[in-house]
Structures are given as C-alpha cells and as structure tokens.
Motif scaffolding. Structure first.
Motif, PDB file in Angstrom:
ATOM      1  N   ALA A  43      17.806  10.190  45.863  1.00 44.85           N
ATOM      2  CA  ALA A  43      16.450  10.260  46.373  1.00 44.85           C
ATOM      3  C   ALA A  43      16.081   9.004  47.160  1.00 44.85           C
ATOM      4  O   ALA A  43      15.362   9.062  48.157  1.00 44.85           O
ATOM      5  N   GLU A  44      16.600   7.861  46.732  1.00 41.22           N
ATOM      6  CA  GLU A  44      16.314   6.598  47.418  1.00 41.22           C
ATOM      7  C   GLU A  44      17.061   6.498  48.744  1.00 41.22           C
ATOM      8  O   GLU A  44      16.481   6.124  49.770  1.00 41.22           O
ATOM      9  N   PHE A  45      18.350   6.856  48.731  1.00 45.46           N
ATOM     10  CA  PHE A  45      19.185   6.683  49.917  1.00 45.46           C
ATOM     11  C   PHE A  45      18.936   7.746  50.985  1.00 45.46           C
ATOM     12  O   PHE A  45      19.022   7.455  52.182  1.00 45.46           O
ATOM     13  N   PHE A  46      18.662   8.969  50.569  1.00 47.85           N
ATOM     14  CA  PHE A  46      18.659  10.090  51.507  1.00 47.85           C
ATOM     15  C   PHE A  46      17.338  10.847  51.533  1.00 47.85           C
ATOM     16  O   PHE A  46      17.302  12.062  51.700  1.00 47.85           O
ATOM     17  N   ARG A  47      16.262  10.126  51.381  1.00 47.32           N
ATOM     18  CA  ARG A  47      14.934  10.755  51.413  1.00 47.32           C
ATOM     19  C   ARG A  47      14.694  11.460  52.740  1.00 47.32           C
ATOM     20  O   ARG A  47      13.977  12.466  52.803  1.00 47.32           O
ATOM     21  N   ASP A  48      15.288  10.966  53.806  1.00 49.54           N
ATOM     22  CA  ASP A  48      15.090  11.562  55.128  1.00 49.54           C
ATOM     23  C   ASP A  48      15.775  12.916  55.276  1.00 49.54           C
ATOM     24  O   ASP A  48      15.587  13.596  56.297  1.00 49.54           O
ATOM     25  N   TRP A  49      16.593  13.301  54.287  1.00 49.86           N
ATOM     26  CA  TRP A  49      17.306  14.576  54.354  1.00 49.86           C
ATOM     27  C   TRP A  49      16.740  15.608  53.373  1.00 49.86           C
ATOM     28  O   TRP A  49      17.446  16.491  52.910  1.00 49.86           O
ATOM     29  N   GLU A  50      15.452  15.486  53.102  1.00 46.95           N
ATOM     30  CA  GLU A  50      14.726  16.484  52.321  1.00 46.95           C
ATOM     31  C   GLU A  50      13.608  17.046  53.197  1.00 46.95           C
ATOM     32  O   GLU A  50      12.886  16.281  53.842  1.00 46.95           O
ATOM     33  N   PHE A  51      13.476  18.375  53.204  1.00 53.09           N
ATOM     34  CA  PHE A  51      12.528  18.994  54.125  1.00 53.09           C
ATOM     35  C   PHE A  51      11.740  20.139  53.475  1.00 53.09           C
ATOM     36  O   PHE A  51      12.227  20.796  52.557  1.00 53.09           O
ATOM     37  N   TYR A  52      10.549  20.338  54.013  1.00 58.02           N
ATOM     38  CA  TYR A  52       9.754  21.527  53.712  1.00 58.02           C
ATOM     39  C   TYR A  52       9.676  22.369  54.977  1.00 58.02           C
ATOM     40  O   TYR A  52       9.623  21.829  56.092  1.00 58.02           O
ATOM     41  N   LEU A  53       9.658  23.683  54.802  1.00 53.64           N
ATOM     42  CA  LEU A  53       9.356  24.595  55.906  1.00 53.64           C
ATOM     43  C   LEU A  53       7.908  25.025  55.727  1.00 53.64           C
ATOM     44  O   LEU A  53       7.541  25.589  54.686  1.00 53.64           O
ATOM     45  N   VAL A  54       7.094  24.761  56.734  1.00 50.16           N
ATOM     46  CA  VAL A  54       5.654  25.000  56.648  1.00 50.16           C
ATOM     47  C   VAL A  54       5.228  25.915  57.786  1.00 50.16           C
ATOM     48  O   VAL A  54       5.690  25.773  58.924  1.00 50.16           O
ATOM     49  N   SER A  55       4.329  26.854  57.498  1.00 47.19           N
ATOM     50  CA  SER A  55       3.838  27.780  58.523  1.00 47.19           C
ATOM     51  C   SER A  55       2.757  27.112  59.369  1.00 47.19           C
ATOM     52  O   SER A  55       2.276  26.018  59.054  1.00 47.19           O
ATOM     53  N   ALA A  56       2.357  27.795  60.431  1.00 44.61           N
ATOM     54  CA  ALA A  56       1.354  27.246  61.349  1.00 44.61           C
ATOM     55  C   ALA A  56       0.019  27.009  60.657  1.00 44.61           C
ATOM     56  O   ALA A  56      -0.746  26.125  61.045  1.00 44.61           O
ATOM     57  N   ASP A  57      -0.274  27.803  59.605  1.00 42.98           N
ATOM     58  CA  ASP A  57      -1.526  27.606  58.865  1.00 42.98           C
ATOM     59  C   ASP A  57      -1.331  26.667  57.675  1.00 42.98           C
ATOM     60  O   ASP A  57      -2.122  26.683  56.730  1.00 42.98           O
ATOM     61  N   GLU A  58      -0.242  25.866  57.725  1.00 44.92           N
ATOM     62  CA  GLU A  58       0.056  24.823  56.742  1.00 44.92           C
ATOM     63  C   GLU A  58       0.335  25.376  55.349  1.00 44.92           C
ATOM     64  O   GLU A  58       0.048  24.749  54.332  1.00 44.92           O
ATOM     65  N   ARG A  59       0.929  26.542  55.296  1.00 38.95           N
ATOM     66  CA  ARG A  59       1.336  27.141  54.029  1.00 38.95           C
ATOM     67  C   ARG A  59       2.782  26.746  53.750  1.00 38.95           C
ATOM     68  O   ARG A  59       3.653  26.875  54.615  1.00 38.95           O
ATOM     69  N   LEU A  60       3.046  26.270  52.551  1.00 39.88           N
ATOM     70  CA  LEU A  60       4.411  25.910  52.172  1.00 39.88           C
ATOM     71  C   LEU A  60       5.252  27.177  52.021  1.00 39.88           C
ATOM     72  O   LEU A  60       4.910  28.065  51.245  1.00 39.88           O
ATOM     73  N   ILE A  61       6.345  27.259  52.784  1.00 40.73           N
ATOM     74  CA  ILE A  61       7.178  28.459  52.791  1.00 40.73           C
ATOM     75  C   ILE A  61       8.496  28.231  52.046  1.00 40.73           C
ATOM     76  O   ILE A  61       8.915  29.052  51.227  1.00 40.73           O
TER      77      ILE A  61
END
Length: 244
Positions: A43-61
């Motif tokens: 989590a410390e080294f590779f935080r930049d390689w975690e992602f969320y997919l979010v819709s245009a209305d800001e809903r977590l998908i």
C-alpha cells in the motif's frame, strides 16, 4: 461516461469501496498469512496503482489494483501466483529492481452494476494506464469463478475447457480473452490459506467432524482438515493470463 480515478485522489469512496468490493469474495480468501506480511508495504509503495471506476454522476462502479514487477516474459519466470507476485513486487522495489511488467491483482464491480461491461472497462483502463506508464507487459493471476463447481478437477485441466465457439468455459476467463488476453499457464498454488478448524467452520459455515478432505462453498479446490493438529489448509489455484 466513466472515469478511472486513483484511490489516493478519491478518499470519499473508501468506506463504500471497503464494503462493496468484498461482497463477491469468500471470507477465506482474506486469510492468507503470507499476504499480510506484504500488505502495508504494498500500500505504501504502490498506492498509485489502485483505482476506482466512477460514473459521470460520481457513482462508484468498480475498483482495481495491481503491482509492478520485473519479468523476463517466460512461463518459467512467472511468480507462483498471487502471493508470490506480492512478495516479488515489494522485495524488488526495496532492492531497486526496475520493473517492466504490471500485474493486475484484482478487479471488482459492485453487485448492482454487474453484467453491464464494467469489468471490461476497468481492466482495459488500468491496462492502458500501465502501458502508458512504462510497463509494456500486463499479466494477471486470474481466479476462474466457474471453477468452484468443479473443485476436484485439476486447474491444468479446467483451463483447457472451452465452449463450442472456442472461448473459455469460465466466464471470467472469457472476459479477459475478449479483451485480448491469452492463457499463459496454471498457478496451482496461487495462495495458501491456513486456519484452525473453528476458523474454517466460521469462514465456510460448515462443520468438519473428522480429519479429511472437504469440498467447501466457493472453493476452487478442496480443503484439507487435520483435527489432530487443529489445522485446515486450502491452496487456491489461479490461471496466469497475458494482456499485453
């Protein structure tokens, strides 16, 4: 429209993600003791390689995460599986090894948004981000969801099963193949989960009255119970796939 958002930039989704993205996973999958050794450093080294997919209305998908490793492109140099990949990524980073490969470790879509192509969207977006970020090789230790119906079948055999159209019988493997991935190799022991008999009874909702081998809910293979040692051991198989 959907956007791939780095987890570090979207803390407002963290609480919901923690709840939503464990719904499809069996409880025992979270009890790999070796994974715990590397979790905080990953989590410390590779935080930049975690992602969320979010819709245009800001809903977590959906969500997805992975780690960079050095891999020479051969089957012989593949990590043993999920846990070994985590170990290689962390130790290589600490040793200053330059990575050339992105390993897609997990992807999930919330229950009420499944069946709409979101898994493909998040995988494609993360894959493209990795390639653009200087990691031209993209691989994944895939957990074939249909394998739980055939726990006695070796993973080496299961990965060869196809439908009449030539695509894999397993739907999660099919998703990856339709995105351009190819099957590389089996990972017979991708993870190892060990616990007491009482813990396994809690994790699976089953009783284990005597020592022996048991088929468990959502297990891709069998659980070995030793009541004398008060231990249950489950070795999770995966399938290596290559995306780019």
């Amino acid at each position: 429209m959907y956007e791939l958002v780095p987890v570090a930039e979207a803390p407002q989704y963290d609480e919901e993600a923690e709840q939503r993205f464990v719904e499809e996973w069996p409880e025992f999958i979270f009890h790999d003791a070796e994974v715990k050794k590397y979790r905080e450093r990953r989590a410390e080294f590779f935080r930049d390689w975690e992602f969320y997919l979010v819709s245009a209305d800001e809903r977590l998908i959906g969500g997805c995460w992975g780690v960079p490793i050095a891999w020479d492109g051969t089957v012989d140099d593949l990590p043993a599986g999920f846990t070994d990949t985590l170990a290689r990524s962390v130790t290589s980073y600490e040793q200053g090894v330059v990575p050339n490969t992105f390993v897609l470790m997990a992807a999930a879509v919330r229950n009420d948004e499944q069946g709409r192509g979101h898994a493909g969207r998040v995988i494609t977006a993360v894959r493209d981000r990795a390639i653009a970020g200087g990691l031209p090789q993209v691989i994944a230790p895939v957990r074939p969801t249909l394998k739980s119906r055939y726990p006695l079948t070796p993973i080496e055999t299961f990965m060869t099963w196809t439908r009449e159209d030539g695509l894999p019988l397993d739907p999660w493997l099919r998703t990856h193949v339709r995105l351009g991935a190819t099957l590389l190799a089996p990972a017979p022991v991708s993870q190892t989960m060990t616990g007491t008999v009482a813990e396994w009874e809690k994790w699976t909702g089953m009783l284990y009255p005597s020592s022996g081998t048991y088929v468990i809910p959502d297990g891709l293979t069998v659980l070995d119970i030793d009541r004398t040692a008060d231990t249950g051991v489950y070795r999770e198989p995966n399938i290596w796939m290559r995306h780019a």
